[in-house]
Design a protein around this motif. Sequence first.
Motif, mmCIF file in Angstrom:
data_model
loop_
_atom_site.group_PDB
_atom_site.id
_atom_site.type_symbol
_atom_site.label_atom_id
_atom_site.label_comp_id
_atom_site.label_asym_id
_atom_site.label_seq_id
_atom_site.Cartn_x
_atom_site.Cartn_y
_atom_site.Cartn_z
ATOM 1 N N GLU A 88 33.697 55.677 36.472
ATOM 2 C CA GLU A 88 34.619 54.872 37.266
ATOM 3 C C GLU A 88 36.000 54.822 36.605
ATOM 4 O OE1 GLU A 88 32.848 51.076 37.838
ATOM 5 O OE2 GLU A 88 31.311 51.817 39.230
ATOM 6 N N GLN A 185 33.321 52.999 49.515
ATOM 7 C CA GLN A 185 32.075 52.972 48.749
ATOM 8 C C GLN A 185 31.781 51.558 48.256
ATOM 9 O OE1 GLN A 185 31.120 55.955 49.970
ATOM 10 N NE2 GLN A 185 30.033 56.187 48.036
ATOM 11 N N ASP A 186 32.682 51.017 47.465
ATOM 12 C CA ASP A 186 32.510 49.673 46.912
ATOM 13 C C ASP A 186 33.839 48.945 46.977
ATOM 14 O OD1 ASP A 186 29.754 49.741 46.109
ATOM 15 O OD2 ASP A 186 30.338 51.071 44.479
ATOM 16 N N GLU A 188 34.830 45.250 45.520
ATOM 17 C CA GLU A 188 34.279 44.116 44.782
ATOM 18 C C GLU A 188 35.374 43.408 43.995
ATOM 19 O OE1 GLU A 188 31.295 45.814 42.355
ATOM 20 O OE2 GLU A 188 32.690 46.950 41.106
ATOM 21 N N ARG A 195 33.144 36.963 41.319
ATOM 22 C CA ARG A 195 32.180 37.450 42.305
ATOM 23 C C ARG A 195 31.193 36.356 42.689
ATOM 24 N NH1 ARG A 195 32.651 42.495 39.503
ATOM 25 N NH2 ARG A 195 30.911 41.991 38.113
#
Length: 322
Positions: A88, A185-186, A188, A195
């Motif tokens: 990442e 994809q994500d 967040e 979160r």
Amino acid sequence: MVSLKKIYVTGGIVVLAIILGLSAFTTWYTVDESEQAVILTFGKVEEGISEPGLHFKLPWPIQSVEKLSKETFSLQFGYEEKNGEIVEFPDETKMITGDENIVLADLVVQWKITDPAKYLYNADNPREILYDSTSASVRSIIGSSKIDDALTSGKAVIEADVRDLLSSLIEKYDMGVSVVGVKLQDVELPNQEVRKAFTDVTDARETMNTKINEAKKYRNQKMNEAQGEKDALISRAEGEKAARIERARGDVAVFNKLYVEYKSNPEITRQRLILETLEQVLPGTEIYIMNDEGNTMKYFPIRPLEADKPKSEKEGSEKDNG
């Protein structure tokens, strides 16, 4: 000693053989089903070939061929997958939403080469341009979206907006590629505490929506029941109204007939009405015939005598009365 003429002849034969060999091996080429080709004449683009099979051209170096794939490529933004491992790049995916919150967003862009000549010669590095355009597009769309939309139900809208903006940028750059699809994809939040807080807020919102839906369902049920009761009351009232109107019409008809009879025989009709009224008002009254001639009141009991009368006599007397 070898003569100079023989050397020239041998060299010419070698050069001729090389030229013939190059001509034999560079005048034809094949294009697979998954490929597309471009013909270059002295470095200038002549035409594009997308038909699979065997093709012919002028020998090298007059003409040459560049082959490119027809497949759909995947551009991974914010991460890289190699040998089953994902690496990442959070610095690339960190961006600010329209309501000033920070999110991490990575996505995949599906793209393909639609014009090989432009892809080869209109841009120095089309893949890098596509990557930078993707970064600009997703940051622009996320920057105008709310964090709730980015994290929950608004992802589909964000994907469509990113695709439209990216397609318009690629069209302006005119580098021979087209965007097939964009998939987030994500998306967040940057750390665990944020979160968790957002998850709690989301859960509370879902609970609120559930309660609201239940309340609406209960309200609709009660409103339907009330509507049914109202319709039933209206229906009964209309039925009662119609019945009373019909009874009134019947009473009017009876009165009109009695009036006709009264005009022809007033006394008889008056006595008849009195007797019928007494029958209605005093249906179960005992009848006594009394004679008061002095201090002792005498009466004649009618009901006990009727009870002792034989049945046949009763029926006969009823027929006579009828």
